[in-house]
Design an enzyme around this catalytic site. Structure first.
Site: not given
Lengths: 510, 858
Positions: A158, A193, A195, A281
């Site tokens: 990120h 991931d 995200h 995750d």
């Protein structure tokens, strides 16, 4: 390592096809200090999970030198971080401490340092550690001595050029990809991931030399980006793929969309190297996630990428139920090595986390899958349609790269025949070989550094001493002596074994 | 250096590339150059020979190595300093030249003849050079000459940093164009690096100089910084243009500019952060003002001021995106996105406890190990503050709680820290012991917590499933579902059918054990109905719209297709009565039967729609009345019916309808449909259990599951344990099995409806079950009770054997009485049952009286 393996490395550049049964040469980057960094009480991000993963690998015997090479990374220098990040941002990260941050509210806001990305003790050193590992892994792939490089402490996707985001401060993935681009014309980045991998995507949004593919939960979910219509811009148009998914996706649904898309990507794009961010995750039962993948379903992506036999960089990422993260990444390390690990976990110092089943496998739950077959089919058609608009691999000849790649080899052979037997010693030698000096001078420096390395290695092994935290440069001395907490005898033996093995060729008489 | 002349010419480019690629090689070269320049020739030769010896002795310790070298360098303080810097990993040249530069600037400042304005102008020139505003060294030298030209000694000293660079520039270019470099060229290359480092030192000083600026100077710095950033944008554009031009060049030519670029960047020091820098930062871009290119990206304005990186490589500049930014929303640390059950939360708490404990233990252990290392390597002559990392300091601070900061300050001030280190180490080890004990305690507590919560943490469906299932199992829902389900089904697993029968038999035997014969009948009845389902495909051939019941979709011919043998052999009905039931079921009274069934269950609520249905049935009733005229002769019977109907305010016609419904209450197509549907559902769920058990790792999980289900039925285990067993051995998808006990209860209840003679005993069954459950709890001698039950069964069977028909008649009479008295009827019913029992106990003679009475009545 014999010369033929170097040749095999060269073949990987041409994407030679090999069967899955063939062993991959794997290197694994780990810094024993990484588990001690602490985001704060109650913060979901726990670097401790990397240490737990390492403990599992050790007790499964995967750290043996015959299986894979274990390396302690050189911390990335500030200059290295500035290859992507802005000067002020890196300067701020280096200077800020929990005590000094209170008076710099404006800077904290500017760089998005706050609850998600807090200031904690050793923040800058932590960034240097995991970024150095990712860049080091990329360098290893460039050398062609390994097929797969692993850094579970990395994958922080990120981070932006001038700001932190989503528990990420330095984008080690961008730095690693820049390193791979020195050798490869095209690099593929895949993000599983839960995200969206927004930091990496943004960095390469306008170029066709990096293709980014992200499979993520989309819709009222951080970071909010990753729309299927985000397809790249300018030269990068159609080189950005976003696969938005919904809650509860299970193994079969996930593979029904991952494999067709990635197969097409590999066919159309033909990358020279692949970076796979394995954020855990997306597993079932994650503290912040909402997918329903089992550990085996998640690892199926790693197995699939491994089967292409293209240089592969495996990075960590998210993952906030740490008992599941450690088992997932341990299992995936086994997949990279082609090792079948027994389901029953061996006893280790973190054994109590994994009850009541003490199984290597992460189980899926019975939550509802909100991804209908129709929706997934629509997404797949949309993505494949964008892929069909790609030019069929840029028309740069591979042959142009081969001479440059081979150029250093003859000189190394002439100067020191032993180098071929010890690639890592090669790195050490390169560090201290001045141009324009006599052979005697070369020998002097080789001797000095090698003796220091050997002595420190022995000290660490014998007395379990913690290596002093020096500046970035001296860490070259520790390249061959990755280290584990002294209390874990098995770990210490397993971790130091590769160093000892590497020292043997160097110590042989000429 | 002279000996390197013999190297092959074609090797030079690659050597240069590798040198520039690796900073350590450069530093080593710098180190050797400095040492040679500082040492006499004989000392330097001795130094080189010692290095060779050290290399050959591979097991020499670091301390001994340093000791030997320092002995050789004894008497040469500058050389020793250079060596120390080298060992610590700093650039020797950089350190030395930084010192010289500092000295130079200080002396210029201290000179009384040079004005402050001139001094600041000098710093300004250096600062601009540092920020690339002044691009060439010639320009720097020219400006410096104008400022301090009147002071030859300063100008001459400044030229130490500049002239080499200028002189080396031309030969460097020459070497680039020539594939082979001469001996002299190599010398110049070396000096070029040296000169660059000197300039680097000067730049560092220039940076430091700004810190001494006056407030006015500070303002100027701000302006300069702003201009610098603007220049950086232009610089980037220039670089891109240059890159484009360079692309067509040969590969060899491309290499040099790139490498040179890297070298320059490596030499520049990193930006130092200061609090004043905070105010100079440009604001973050406001996405709302930018044009959106794709959903998540907006295009930055061309004149937008953003933070820049001075150290990007050529490759990075050409590839990295700096024209678009993505717009993020939300926070990653947000728990609202997924509903977690309490068991999952318990698992997380347990994990967090282990994590916090491990973090404390590991960090204290790391600090203790580090301090041990310090003691071993440095003894007492060490400034510990320089070696401690922030993590170590935090540990020591926590170790001493409120006095932690004081302790750290004491450490940094004290000269002799060995005793302090010993004390700290002792305290750390003690703390580690405490944490280890705490961890052991956690190790004992956690397994229980995770065992109790893990399996349920994987279950997100069962709470909602249980609620839905209760609604789904109501007769209305089952009938509606039955109409929609295709009757053509293939049930291939005969074993599941047997299991269904066995389980229902077991459940029934648990609920009522006072009569053996009815139990036997139920077992066979279930088998019959299960086998009937095999014939459903045949039923389709004969189904027509006129013959389908509007409520359950089952064919009215259903009863006709049931094998006569099944009903005859297994039911107490006589052949005559079976025929009669079939004939009656062919009439349209089935709908009214349905209504009555619902009334009994307390679910029926009269509404307009139902009343209309009743009205539509009236003509059919008339027809039936004429068909069975023999009933009209029973004036007494009809009169009693009318009386009961009058109480509910029905008309004469409703009275007739009610009378006919009573006759058909025992068996109707809707009732059968509900039972079939329940059995179907039960089949499907047992099939799920069997499939899940095949996937499970445990051997023969299905058999264990059936045992557990029987335990649940007989009350020896509760729902919670049953569910835990399913989740553990069959996986989280076994939640559909959690309502099996309720499903079985409904099956039993539905079977009781079909067998009219047992209908009145449904209350009795419940009472028996409650009593039995109570006894199970209180009486451990269960086998003894079973023996007693067996005897009782034998007695009743014998008693019934002699007069099979009479009890039925008696029950009908009792039921009639019940209806006429409403709520008090229940009490009367109990009274009649008690009377019946006493009658049975009196033996055959007591039956003759009511029997003869009934016969006379008929």
């Amino acid at each position: 390592m014999d010369p033929s393996s170097a040749g095999a490395g060269g073949n990987s550049l041409a994407s030679a096809s090999c069967g899955d049964a063939q062993k991959r040469r794997v290197c694994y980057f780990y810094d024993p200090e990484v588990g001690n960094y602490y985001y704060g009480q109650g913060h979901p991000m726990k670097p401790h999970r990397v240490r737990m993963t390492h403990a599992l690998l050790a007790h499964y015997g995967l750290l043996a030198p015959a299986k894979m090479e274990v390396l302690r990374p050189l911390p990335a220098r500030g200059i290295d971080l500035c290859r992507f990040h802005s000067d002020d941002y890196v300067a701020f990260l280096r200077a800020v401490t929990p005590e000094t941050q209170l008076g710099q509210v404006r800077a904290l806001r500017r760089f998005n340092i706050g609850p998600d990305c807090p200031v904690f003790d050793g923040l800058y050193a932590y960034c240097q550690t995991y970024a150095g590992a990712s860049v080091g892994a990329a360098v290893k792939l460039n050398h062609g001595t390994h097929d797969i490089a692993i850094n579970w402490s990395g994958g922080l996707h990120h981070a932006k050029k001038s700001e932190a985001s989503g528990f990420c401060y330095v984008n080690d993935i961008v730095l690693a990809i820049l390193e791979l681009l020195k050798l490869h014309e095209r690099v593929l980045y895949i993000d599983i991931d839960i995200h969206h991998g927004d930091g990496v995507e943004e960095a390469f949004y306008t170029t066709n030399r990096v293709m980014t593919v992200s499979f993520h939960k989309f819709g009222d979910y951080f970071p909010g980006t990753g729309d299927i219509r985000d397809i790249g811009y300018s030269e990068g148009k159609y080189y950005c793929l976003n696969v938005p998914l919904d809650d509860g996706i299970d193994d079969d649904s996930y593979q029904s969309i991952f494999k067709p898309i990635i197969s097409k990507v590999m066919e159309m794009y033909r990358p020279g190297a692949v970076v796979l961010q394995c954020g855990a995750d997306s597993l079932s039962g994650d503290r912040l996630g909402c997918f329903n993948l089992s550990g085996k379903g998640h690892a199926e992506c790693v197995k699939f990428m491994r089967s292409f036999n293209v240089p592969l960089l495996l990075l960590g990422g998210g993952g906030y139920t740490i008992r599941n993260v450690a088992r997932c990444w341990c299992y995936e390390t086994g997949v990279a090595l082609g090792e079948e690990l027994q389901e029953k976990l061996p006893y280790n110092e973190y054994y109590e986390y994994f009850g009541p089943e003490y199984s290597l496998y992460v189980a899926a739950s019975n939550m509802e899958n909100r991804n209908t077959n129709k929706q997934l089919e629509e997404i797949k058609c949309n993505i494949l349609d964008n892929l069909s608009k790609l030019q069929h691999a840029p028309s740069v000849q591979f042959q142009e790269r081969i001479p440059e790649t081979k150029l250093p080899e003859p000189d190394e052979d002439q100067e020191d025949p032993d180098e071929r037997h010890d690639p890592d010693s090669d790195m050490v030698l390169d560090d201290h070989k001045p141009t324009g000096h006599s052979a005697r001078s070369l020998i002097h420096n080789i001797g000095v550094k090698r003796e220091i390395t050997e002595t420190e290695t022995k000290d660490q092994h014998g007395k379990r001493l913690t290596t002093e935290h020096k500046g970035p440069e001296p860490m070259a001395e520790d390249l061959g002596s990755s280290k584990q907490a002294p209390t874990a005898d098995a770990n210490a033996v397993a971790v130091n074994a590769p160093g000892n093995a590497r020292n043997e060729p160097g110590s042989s008489p000429k | 250096m002279d000996s390197s002349a013999g190297d092959p010419g074609d090797g030079v480019p690659s050597k240069r590339a590798r040198t520039e690629r690796d900073p350590y090689r450069v530093e080593t070269m710098e180190f050797l150059v400095l040492v040679k320049s500082e040492l006499p020739d004989d000392v330097y030769s001795h130094f080189v020979r010692s290095m060779i010896k050290i290399r050959r002795q591979r097991n020499m310790s670091i301390e001994k190595c340093k000791e030997i070298i320092l002995e050789i360098l004894d008497g040469q303080p500058e050389a020793i300093q250079v060596f120390e810097h080298f060992i610590q990993g700093y650039s020797p040249c950089r350190a030395k030249m930084r010192s010289k530069a500092h000295n130079f600037v200080e002396r210029v400042k201290a000179c009384p003849d040079i004005s402050r304005e001139d001094f600041h102008a000098l710093l300004n020139v250096l600062a601009k050079y540092y920020k690339n505003e002044i691009k060439t060294s010639e320009e720097v030298l020219e400006k410096v000459e104008r400022i301090i030209g009147n002071y030859p000694e300063f100008l001459e000293e400044f030229k130490i940093f500049v002239p080499h660079h200028l002189r080396a520039h031309l030969p460097n270019e020459k070497s680039c164009t020539s594939p082979k470099s001469s001996r002299v060229s190599e010398t110049f290359v070396s000096f070029t690096l040296d000169a660059m480092n000197k300039l680097d030192g000067l730049r560092v000083k220039a940076t430091n100089g700004r810190n001494q600026a006056t407030p006015l100077k500070y303002t100027q710095d701000q302006n300069q910084n702003h201009e610098g950033r603007g220049y950086s944008l232009r610089h980037k554009q220039t670089k891109r243009t240059t890159g484009l031009i360079e692309n067509p060049r040969k590969q060899g030519d491309d290499k040099s500019p790139h490498a040179e670029d890297d070298e320059e960047h490596k030499a520049e020091p990193l930006l130092q952060w200061s609090t004043s820098r905070e105010n100079e930062l440009p604001l973050k871009v406001d996405p709302s003002n930018c044009k959106h290119c794709t959903p998540s990206y907006c295009l930055l304005p061309k004149n937008c001021v953003t933070l820049q990186s001075s150290y990007q490589t050529e490759l990075g500049r050409s590839i990295l995106n700096d024209s678009l930014v993505s717009v993020t929303s939300g926070r990653e640390d947000c728990y609202k996105f997924r509903t977690k059950n309490q068991y999952e939360e318990n698992m997380f708490k347990c994990e967090d406890d282990l994590f916090e404990s491990d973090m404390l233990l590991q960090r204290f252990r790391a600090t203790a190990d580090f301090i041990e290392d310090l003691q071993y390597r440095f003894g007492s002559n060490v400034k510990i503050q320089e070696h401690l990392t922030p993590l170590h300091k935090r540990c020591i601070e926590q170790l001493y709680d409120d006095s932690g900061i004081d302790m750290l300050d004491a450490l940094s001030e004290s000269e002799n820290t060995s005793s302090a280190l010993a004390v700290i180490l002792s305290r750390l080890n003690q703390k580690i012991g405490d944490f280890s004990e705490a961890r052991l305690s956690l190790n004992k507590m956690c397994p229980d917590t995770v065992a109790n919560n893990y399996y349920r943490s994987l279950d997100h469906c069962s709470p909602s499933f249980k609620q839905l299932d209760m609604e789904r199992m109501s007769p209305k829902a089952l009938l509606a579902e039955d109409k929609q389900i295709s009757r053509i089904k293939s049930h291939t697993d005969i074993h599941i059918h047997e299991d269904v029968g066995v389980i229902i038999n077991y459940a029934y035997s648990r609920s009522c054990s006072t009569e053996d014969k009815p139990m036997m009948n139920w077992t066979k009845l279930v088998k019959a109905f299960v086998s009937v389902k095999f014939q459903w495909p045949d039923l389709k051939d004969t189904v027509s719209r006129r013959n389908v019941c509007e409520h359950c979709g089952m064919s009215r011919d259903f009863l006709n297709n049931i094998p006569v043998a099944v009903l005859t052999n297994e039911f107490v009905f006589s052949s005559k009565e079976v025929e009669s039931l079939r004939a009656k079921s062919n009439e349209s009274t089935s709908s009214l039967d349905h209504f009555d069934a619902e009334v009994e269950e307390g679910e029926f609520i009269p509404d307009v729609e139902n009343i209309q249905l009743r009205v539509r049935c009236l003509p059919t009733n008339n027809s039936m009345h004429s068909t069975y005229g023999h009933w009209s002769g029973s004036e007494e019977h009809k009169s009693s019916r009318d009386d009961s109907n009058n109480e509910v305010g029905s008309s004469e016609y409703f009275g007739r309808t009610s009378k006919e419904c009573d006759a058909n209450r025992g068996i109707s197509c809707c009732t059968l449909a509900v039972l079939c549907r329940l059995l179907q559902v039960m089949y499907e769920r047992l099939l799920v259990a069997k499939n899940l058990s095949e996937g499970a790792s445990t051997h023969d999980s299905y058999a264990h599951f059936k045992e557990k289900l029987c335990s649940l039925i007989d009350g020896s285990t509760d729902n919670w344990n049953f569910e835990q067993h399913c989740l553990k051995f069959l996986g989280p998808n076994s939640y559909v099995l959690f309502t099996l006990d309720k499903l079985i209860d409904r099956v039993i209840k539905q079977i009781c409806k079909i067998y009219p003679s047992r209908e009145d005993s449904s209350v009795l069954q419940r009472q028996e079950r409650s009593r039995r459950t109570f006894n199970i709890l209180k009486d451990p001698a269960l086998p003894a009770r079973r023996t007693n039950s067996s005897k009782e069964l034998l007695h009743h069977q014998n008693a019934r054997g002699t007069s099979i028909e009479l009890p039925k008649q008696g029950r009908e009479e009792a039921k009639g009485g019940c209806e006429s008295h409403g709520d008090t009827g229940k009490m009367k019913q109990n009274h009649f049952q008690r009377r019946k029992k006493r009658a049975l106990e009196n033996g055959p003679p007591s039956f003759s009286q009511p029997g003869s009475g009934n016969q006379a009545h008929n």
